[in-house]
Design an enzyme around this catalytic site. Structure first.
Site, PDB file in Angstrom:
ATOM      1  N   GLU A   1     -35.527   6.779 -32.738  1.00 30.22           N
ATOM      2  CA  GLU A   1     -36.278   6.171 -33.837  1.00 30.22           C
ATOM      3  C   GLU A   1     -35.473   5.108 -34.831  1.00 30.22           C
ATOM      4  O   GLU A   1     -34.077   5.491 -35.106  1.00 30.22           O
ATOM      5  CB  GLU A   1     -36.738   7.580 -35.023  1.00 30.22           C
ATOM      6  CG  GLU A   1     -37.557   7.042 -35.843  1.00 30.22           C
ATOM      7  CD  GLU A   1     -37.928   8.453 -36.895  1.00 30.22           C
ATOM      8  OE1 GLU A   1     -37.308   9.484 -36.805  1.00 30.22           O
ATOM      9  OE2 GLU A   1     -38.949   8.273 -37.799  1.00 30.22           O
TER      10      GLU A   1
ATOM     11  N   LYS B   1     -46.136   6.215 -35.705  1.00 33.99           N
ATOM     12  CA  LYS B   1     -45.858   7.667 -36.002  1.00 33.99           C
ATOM     13  C   LYS B   1     -47.097   8.217 -36.787  1.00 33.99           C
ATOM     14  O   LYS B   1     -47.176   7.687 -37.894  1.00 33.99           O
ATOM     15  CB  LYS B   1     -44.525   7.671 -36.567  1.00 33.99           C
ATOM     16  CG  LYS B   1     -43.850   9.127 -36.847  1.00 33.99           C
ATOM     17  CD  LYS B   1     -42.662   9.073 -37.676  1.00 33.99           C
ATOM     18  CE  LYS B   1     -42.091  10.529 -37.894  1.00 33.99           C
ATOM     19  NZ  LYS B   1     -40.817  10.360 -38.407  1.00 33.99           N
TER      20      LYS B   1
ATOM     21  N   CYS C   1     -40.177  11.615 -33.784  1.00 33.32           N
ATOM     22  CA  CYS C   1     -39.438  12.672 -34.618  1.00 33.32           C
ATOM     23  C   CYS C   1     -40.173  13.617 -35.248  1.00 33.32           C
ATOM     24  O   CYS C   1     -40.748  14.598 -34.405  1.00 33.32           O
ATOM     25  CB  CYS C   1     -38.741  12.004 -35.582  1.00 33.32           C
ATOM     26  SG  CYS C   1     -37.228  12.895 -36.126  1.00 33.32           S
TER      27      CYS C   1
HETATM   28  C1  ACM Z   1     -38.012  12.359 -39.114  1.00 33.31           C
HETATM   29  O1  ACM Z   1     -38.954  12.402 -38.768  1.00 33.31           O
HETATM   30  N1  ACM Z   1     -37.246  11.132 -38.951  1.00 33.31           N
HETATM   31  C2  ACM Z   1     -37.172  13.575 -39.794  1.00 33.31           C
END
Ligand code: ACM
Length: 261
Positions: free
Chosen positions: A38, A108, A141
């Site tokens: 990410e 995301k 993530c």
């Molecule tokens: C995250 O979602 N980077 C902890």
């Protein structure tokens, strides 16, 4: 097919240095699918939206150009994170690039902690990308924390979940064995290492990037404190068979009428 993670140690705000690090790590690497962390080019711990914006890009920015050249050099489909800017909004996004062509962008869905201050939550449906007969889904993530993400990608036909990450909690690597087992899909978690102390935050990123098999086995686990690349040969057909045994099919056995939406 050969799949792998590239575990890096980004320097905050230093895109060129971070690109060079990936170039060095992938010298001579050839694969079918490679996943980067990410926000691998920018770092993670912003202190203002303005700062995140200063490192953001459109779909024809430096990061897209870099990943296009990486896909060419490695012959691989590449999934990697970046800060996407569209109009006034920033998204914590990942691009998927194959054959030097941008195939799509995932935004995301589940933002972690102060990401909620800088980024808008993803506003597009989960999607699967079919490349050379392989179905690749993307989550970023903290999306792992919401089992609906991996399950939805599975129901869309995903064989492999490409999972760019900047993990700061100690649970994901173990949890991914369950996510993969309960969906019978492969997981490719590309995490970063290093520490960022910025503003009032102090994050230690946990490394241990992981390739997880459809049966919950860990096929590869990177060190927690070293940059690393590893490749594993996987058999996609195994992820398409959702039968656990003669009696149980983990998709068809769901009792949807008893579940809450
Ligand atoms: C995250 O979602 N980077 C902890």
């Amino acid at each position: 097919m050969k799949v792998g993670y590239i575990q890096t140690s980004p320097i905050f705000g230093e895109k060129e240095i971070n690109f060079d690090q990936v170039t060095e790590l992938t010298f001579k690497v050839k694969a079918d699918l490679l996943v980067l962390p990410e926000l691998f080019a920018t770092g993670y711990t912003f202190i203002s939206k303005k700062e995140a914006e200063s490192l953001s890009e459109g779909l024809d920015g430096q990061t897209a150009e870099f990943l296009k050249s990486l896909s060419k050099k490695t012959s691989a489909t590449i999934v990697g994170g970046f800060i996407e800017k569209e109009k006034e909004d920033l998204y914590n996004s990942a691009m998927i690039i194959s054959d030097s062509e941008l195939l799509g962008v995932y935004r995301k869905l589940h933002l972690y902690y102060k990401e909620k201050l800088w980024f808008a939550p993803g506003n597009r449906p989960l999607k699967v990308y079919e490349i050379n007969g392989v179905n690749i889904g993307i989550m970023i993530c903290f999306d792992w924390f919401f089992p609906e993400t991996a399950r939805s990608l599975t129901l869309l036909g995903t064989d492999i979940i490409a999972h760019p990450a900047n993990l700061v909690l100690p649970y994901c690597q173990k949890a991914m064995t369950t996510r993969c087992l309960e969906n019978r899909v492969y997981g490719l978690t590309a995490n970063r290492i290093g520490r960022e102390i910025r503003g009032e935050d102090n994050f230690n990123f946990t490394g241990e990037s992981q390739i997880t098999s459809y049966d919950g086995k860990v096929l590869s686990s990177a060190p927690l404190d070293k940059v690393s690349v590893d490749l594993v040969e996987i058999d996609i057909e195994k992820a398409r068979d959702k039968k656990l045994n003669k009696f149980n099919d983990i998709i068809n056995d769901r009792r949807k009428e008893f579940y809450l939406r």
